[in-house]
Design a protein around this motif. Structure first.
Motif, PDB file in Angstrom:
ATOM      1  N   ALA A   1     -25.306 -36.266   8.069  1.00 20.86           N
ATOM      2  CA  ALA A   1     -26.057 -35.796   9.243  1.00 20.86           C
ATOM      3  C   ALA A   1     -25.212 -35.832  10.509  1.00 20.86           C
ATOM      4  O   ALA A   1     -25.236 -34.885  11.316  1.00 20.86           O
ATOM      5  CB  ALA A   1     -27.316 -36.645   9.414  1.00 20.86           C
ATOM      6  N   ASN A   2     -24.479 -36.919  10.709  1.00 22.38           N
ATOM      7  CA  ASN A   2     -23.721 -37.063  11.958  1.00 22.38           C
ATOM      8  C   ASN A   2     -22.536 -36.107  12.021  1.00 22.38           C
ATOM      9  O   ASN A   2     -22.184 -35.611  13.103  1.00 22.38           O
ATOM     10  CB  ASN A   2     -23.258 -38.500  12.123  1.00 22.38           C
ATOM     11  CG  ASN A   2     -24.407 -39.463  12.327  1.00 22.38           C
ATOM     12  OD1 ASN A   2     -25.516 -39.066  12.695  1.00 22.38           O
ATOM     13  ND2 ASN A   2     -24.180 -40.746  12.071  1.00 22.38           N
TER      14      ASN A   2
ATOM     15  N   LEU B   1     -22.930 -37.934  -6.403  1.00 23.01           N
ATOM     16  CA  LEU B   1     -23.910 -38.077  -7.475  1.00 23.01           C
ATOM     17  C   LEU B   1     -25.150 -37.242  -7.152  1.00 23.01           C
ATOM     18  O   LEU B   1     -25.244 -36.620  -6.085  1.00 23.01           O
ATOM     19  CB  LEU B   1     -24.285 -39.549  -7.634  1.00 23.01           C
ATOM     20  CG  LEU B   1     -23.108 -40.529  -7.823  1.00 23.01           C
ATOM     21  CD1 LEU B   1     -23.600 -41.972  -7.771  1.00 23.01           C
ATOM     22  CD2 LEU B   1     -22.378 -40.238  -9.129  1.00 23.01           C
ATOM     23  N   ALA B   2     -26.118 -37.256  -8.064  1.00 24.98           N
ATOM     24  CA  ALA B   2     -27.322 -36.448  -7.887  1.00 24.98           C
ATOM     25  C   ALA B   2     -28.053 -36.806  -6.596  1.00 24.98           C
ATOM     26  O   ALA B   2     -28.628 -35.934  -5.927  1.00 24.98           O
ATOM     27  CB  ALA B   2     -28.245 -36.626  -9.089  1.00 24.98           C
ATOM     28  N   GLU B   3     -28.044 -38.096  -6.224  1.00 24.24           N
ATOM     29  CA  GLU B   3     -28.747 -38.489  -5.005  1.00 24.24           C
ATOM     30  C   GLU B   3     -28.103 -37.898  -3.755  1.00 24.24           C
ATOM     31  O   GLU B   3     -28.779 -37.676  -2.746  1.00 24.24           O
ATOM     32  CB  GLU B   3     -28.830 -40.012  -4.885  1.00 24.24           C
ATOM     33  CG  GLU B   3     -27.535 -40.756  -5.068  1.00 24.24           C
ATOM     34  CD  GLU B   3     -27.376 -41.322  -6.476  1.00 24.24           C
ATOM     35  OE1 GLU B   3     -26.929 -42.484  -6.593  1.00 24.24           O
ATOM     36  OE2 GLU B   3     -27.707 -40.599  -7.448  1.00 24.24           O
ATOM     37  N   HIS B   4     -26.823 -37.610  -3.810  1.00 24.80           N
ATOM     38  CA  HIS B   4     -26.168 -36.985  -2.658  1.00 24.80           C
ATOM     39  C   HIS B   4     -26.499 -35.503  -2.578  1.00 24.80           C
ATOM     40  O   HIS B   4     -26.639 -34.954  -1.486  1.00 24.80           O
ATOM     41  CB  HIS B   4     -24.660 -37.223  -2.738  1.00 24.80           C
ATOM     42  CG  HIS B   4     -24.318 -38.676  -2.834  1.00 24.80           C
ATOM     43  ND1 HIS B   4     -23.768 -39.235  -3.959  1.00 24.80           N
ATOM     44  CD2 HIS B   4     -24.503 -39.695  -1.935  1.00 24.80           C
ATOM     45  CE1 HIS B   4     -23.610 -40.535  -3.761  1.00 24.80           C
ATOM     46  NE2 HIS B   4     -24.040 -40.833  -2.557  1.00 24.80           N
ATOM     47  N   VAL B   5     -26.633 -34.869  -3.723  1.00 26.64           N
ATOM     48  CA  VAL B   5     -27.099 -33.476  -3.742  1.00 26.64           C
ATOM     49  C   VAL B   5     -28.495 -33.410  -3.133  1.00 26.64           C
ATOM     50  O   VAL B   5     -28.792 -32.525  -2.318  1.00 26.64           O
ATOM     51  CB  VAL B   5     -27.103 -32.929  -5.181  1.00 26.64           C
ATOM     52  CG1 VAL B   5     -27.632 -31.501  -5.208  1.00 26.64           C
ATOM     53  CG2 VAL B   5     -25.698 -32.989  -5.786  1.00 26.64           C
TER      54      VAL B   5
ATOM     55  N   ASP C   1     -26.658 -23.879  -9.340  1.00 25.57           N
ATOM     56  CA  ASP C   1     -27.173 -24.753  -8.296  1.00 25.57           C
ATOM     57  C   ASP C   1     -26.391 -24.478  -7.015  1.00 25.57           C
ATOM     58  O   ASP C   1     -25.190 -24.773  -6.944  1.00 25.57           O
ATOM     59  CB  ASP C   1     -27.010 -26.214  -8.726  1.00 25.57           C
ATOM     60  CG  ASP C   1     -27.576 -27.201  -7.714  1.00 25.57           C
ATOM     61  OD1 ASP C   1     -27.990 -26.780  -6.624  1.00 25.57           O
ATOM     62  OD2 ASP C   1     -27.573 -28.411  -8.023  1.00 25.57           O
ATOM     63  N   VAL C   2     -27.049 -23.916  -6.015  1.00 28.54           N
ATOM     64  CA  VAL C   2     -26.331 -23.546  -4.790  1.00 28.54           C
ATOM     65  C   VAL C   2     -25.917 -24.767  -3.972  1.00 28.54           C
ATOM     66  O   VAL C   2     -25.191 -24.630  -2.988  1.00 28.54           O
ATOM     67  CB  VAL C   2     -27.148 -22.575  -3.907  1.00 28.54           C
ATOM     68  CG1 VAL C   2     -27.431 -21.283  -4.658  1.00 28.54           C
ATOM     69  CG2 VAL C   2     -28.426 -23.228  -3.407  1.00 28.54           C
ATOM     70  N   PHE C   3     -26.344 -25.964  -4.410  1.00 28.83           N
ATOM     71  CA  PHE C   3     -25.894 -27.186  -3.754  1.00 28.83           C
ATOM     72  C   PHE C   3     -24.769 -27.865  -4.526  1.00 28.83           C
ATOM     73  O   PHE C   3     -24.375 -28.986  -4.211  1.00 28.83           O
ATOM     74  CB  PHE C   3     -27.072 -28.141  -3.552  1.00 28.83           C
ATOM     75  CG  PHE C   3     -28.056 -27.629  -2.539  1.00 28.83           C
ATOM     76  CD1 PHE C   3     -27.810 -27.774  -1.183  1.00 28.83           C
ATOM     77  CD2 PHE C   3     -29.192 -26.946  -2.933  1.00 28.83           C
ATOM     78  CE1 PHE C   3     -28.693 -27.269  -0.241  1.00 28.83           C
ATOM     79  CE2 PHE C   3     -30.084 -26.443  -2.000  1.00 28.83           C
ATOM     80  CZ  PHE C   3     -29.830 -26.599  -0.645  1.00 28.83           C
ATOM     81  N   GLN C   4     -24.241 -27.153  -5.538  1.00 30.29           N
ATOM     82  CA  GLN C   4     -23.073 -27.639  -6.277  1.00 30.29           C
ATOM     83  C   GLN C   4     -22.211 -26.452  -6.708  1.00 30.29           C
ATOM     84  O   GLN C   4     -21.851 -26.325  -7.870  1.00 30.29           O
ATOM     85  CB  GLN C   4     -23.489 -28.429  -7.515  1.00 30.29           C
ATOM     86  CG  GLN C   4     -24.253 -29.695  -7.239  1.00 30.29           C
ATOM     87  CD  GLN C   4     -24.440 -30.515  -8.492  1.00 30.29           C
ATOM     88  OE1 GLN C   4     -23.539 -31.234  -8.921  1.00 30.29           O
ATOM     89  NE2 GLN C   4     -25.604 -30.399  -9.095  1.00 30.29           N
ATOM     90  N   LEU C   5     -21.882 -25.592  -5.776  1.00 30.23           N
ATOM     91  CA  LEU C   5     -21.092 -24.416  -6.104  1.00 30.23           C
ATOM     92  C   LEU C   5     -19.671 -24.817  -6.480  1.00 30.23           C
ATOM     93  O   LEU C   5     -19.094 -25.733  -5.903  1.00 30.23           O
ATOM     94  CB  LEU C   5     -21.082 -23.459  -4.909  1.00 30.23           C
ATOM     95  CG  LEU C   5     -22.447 -22.861  -4.568  1.00 30.23           C
ATOM     96  CD1 LEU C   5     -22.398 -22.208  -3.190  1.00 30.23           C
ATOM     97  CD2 LEU C   5     -22.898 -21.858  -5.625  1.00 30.23           C
TER      98      LEU C   5
ATOM     99  N   ARG D   1     -29.741 -31.334   0.267  1.00 30.09           N
ATOM    100  CA  ARG D   1     -30.876 -30.413   0.217  1.00 30.09           C
ATOM    101  C   ARG D   1     -31.952 -30.841   1.217  1.00 30.09           C
ATOM    102  O   ARG D   1     -32.494 -30.004   1.964  1.00 30.09           O
ATOM    103  CB  ARG D   1     -31.444 -30.379  -1.208  1.00 30.09           C
ATOM    104  CG  ARG D   1     -32.579 -29.371  -1.383  1.00 30.09           C
ATOM    105  CD  ARG D   1     -33.156 -29.410  -2.783  1.00 30.09           C
ATOM    106  NE  ARG D   1     -32.253 -28.826  -3.765  1.00 30.09           N
ATOM    107  CZ  ARG D   1     -31.578 -29.517  -4.672  1.00 30.09           C
ATOM    108  NH1 ARG D   1     -31.676 -30.842  -4.733  1.00 30.09           N
ATOM    109  NH2 ARG D   1     -30.798 -28.896  -5.531  1.00 30.09           N
ATOM    110  N   LYS D   2     -32.247 -32.134   1.255  1.00 28.51           N
ATOM    111  CA  LYS D   2     -33.285 -32.655   2.146  1.00 28.51           C
ATOM    112  C   LYS D   2     -32.936 -32.428   3.605  1.00 28.51           C
ATOM    113  O   LYS D   2     -33.829 -32.206   4.437  1.00 28.51           O
ATOM    114  CB  LYS D   2     -33.500 -34.141   1.869  1.00 28.51           C
ATOM    115  CG  LYS D   2     -34.602 -34.785   2.698  1.00 28.51           C
ATOM    116  CD  LYS D   2     -34.769 -36.254   2.340  1.00 28.51           C
ATOM    117  CE  LYS D   2     -35.861 -36.905   3.174  1.00 28.51           C
ATOM    118  NZ  LYS D   2     -36.014 -38.355   2.838  1.00 28.51           N
ATOM    119  N   GLN D   3     -31.651 -32.492   3.937  1.00 28.71           N
ATOM    120  CA  GLN D   3     -31.237 -32.317   5.333  1.00 28.71           C
ATOM    121  C   GLN D   3     -31.220 -30.851   5.756  1.00 28.71           C
ATOM    122  O   GLN D   3     -30.875 -30.542   6.899  1.00 28.71           O
ATOM    123  CB  GLN D   3     -29.878 -32.967   5.558  1.00 28.71           C
ATOM    124  CG  GLN D   3     -29.940 -34.492   5.491  1.00 28.71           C
ATOM    125  CD  GLN D   3     -28.683 -35.168   6.020  1.00 28.71           C
ATOM    126  OE1 GLN D   3     -27.857 -34.552   6.679  1.00 28.71           O
ATOM    127  NE2 GLN D   3     -28.540 -36.452   5.749  1.00 28.71           N
TER     128      GLN D   3
END
Length: 319
Positions: free
Chosen positions: A228-229, A257-261, A285-289, A265-267
């Motif tokens: 975020a920062n 890891l999956a929690e970082h993906v 998965d567009v968050f793991q191109l 996504r959440k942000q």
């Protein structure tokens, strides 16, 4: 069959399209005798000529949207850079503009304005050492006879230190620099003004955390803050939304890891890129191109390695 025709078969238009995302870090003005494989201006200019002929190079966010919609053109590609080196603006950007190609620059915000990536600290400590032998307390004793051996020593040190916690990693770099008798540079990374200039020239700025940590090695709350920062700092610099993210180091299952993906996504990012080889096809998965750049220096070998990359199976989500 020409290379272009072959690439069209491997990366067709529409629903079966595959997106090839290139990744680079630096483009030096001249070849580096210590690290001969480092990209330099003459080689990069030649590669851009090949890419203009072989691919339809799109801005990354537009390419991701078209991938999801099934409307990518044949031989779709995007160009990316990681970390935020000053030569991205001074060397790479003019060559990209001359070729008429878009690119996305993923910037680690904490190294702007005089900062330095830890791995470059090691490289420059070895490069600038006046000694013939580097004798460190913890990391070994190394002979420094000529550019090639110095390059090998720097890479060995990087491998030894890469996965330390961030504070320990910085301490290790400082130790090596002291042992080497080296003064480290403060101008390798962009300034905030240079990032703003890249944005003004029409290039996309993406987030790459603040301090480039291995996300899997820090707490989830610290990872959330880094993501975020880093983004907030770049939005302040550019005055524009930052919608794309690159995982530091980027190896799935090891560096993130999956929690970082899920965090990315959440942000509210639109997409994120890894460093897993391959190209991204239907349902990716567009968050793991995936990203990949050949290291070859001849047209035929470069093109054939790209073709092999497009043949890699998409497979299941990376993490």
């Amino acid at each position: 069959m020409t290379l272009r025709a072959g690439l069209s078969l491997l990366s067709p238009a529409g629903r079966n399209a595959r997106l090839q995302i290139f990744i680079w870090h630096r483009v030096l003005q001249d070849p580096d005798p210590m690290i001969p494989g480092e990209m330099h201006a003459a080689m990069f200019a030649q590669i851009l000529k090949w890419l203009r002929r072989w691919f339809n190079v799109l801005p990354l966010e537009a390419a991701v949207a078209q991938l999801a919609a099934g409307t990518l053109p044949a031989r779709a590609a995007a160009i990316t850079f990681d970390d935020g080196y000053a030569d991205n603006l001074t060397v790479a950007a003019p060559l990209l503009r001359s070729a008429g190609l878009p690119a996305t620059f993923f910037v680690a915000s904490g190294y702007l304005d005089g900062g330095r990536m830890w791995n470059d600290g090691l490289i420059e400590a070895v490069r600038r050492s006046p000694l013939d032998v580097l004798d460190t307390t913890q990391w070994g004793r190394f002979e420094l006879n000529g550019p090639a051996q110095r390059g090998s020593v720097a890479l060995q040190l990087i491998d030894k230190i890469k996965y330390l916690e961030p504070a320990a990693r910085e301490a290790a770099v400082a130790e090596v620099a002291r042992a080497a008798g080296s003064t480290l540079p403060t101008d390798l990374m962009m300034t905030s003004r240079q990032v703003a200039e890249l944005h003004r020239q029409g290039f996309t700025i993406g987030a790459h955390t603040v301090s480039h940590p291995i996300l899997a090695r820090i707490s989830l709350s610290a990872a959330a803050d880094e993501i975020a920062n880093g983004r907030a700092a770049l939005e302040q610099i550019t005055g524009a939304p930052v919608t794309l993210f690159a995982y530091p180091n980027g190896k799935p299952g090891r560096d993130y890891l999956a929690e970082h993906v899920a965090l990315v996504r959440k942000q509210g990012f639109a997409a994120a890129v890894s460093t897993a080889w391959g190209a991204s096809g239907p349902g990716a998965d567009v968050f793991q191109l995936r990203r990949f750049s050949p290291w070859d220096t001849t047209r035929l070998r470069y093109g054939l390695r790209l073709a092999r990359n497009l043949l890699r199976p998409e497979g299941e989500p990376l993490v």
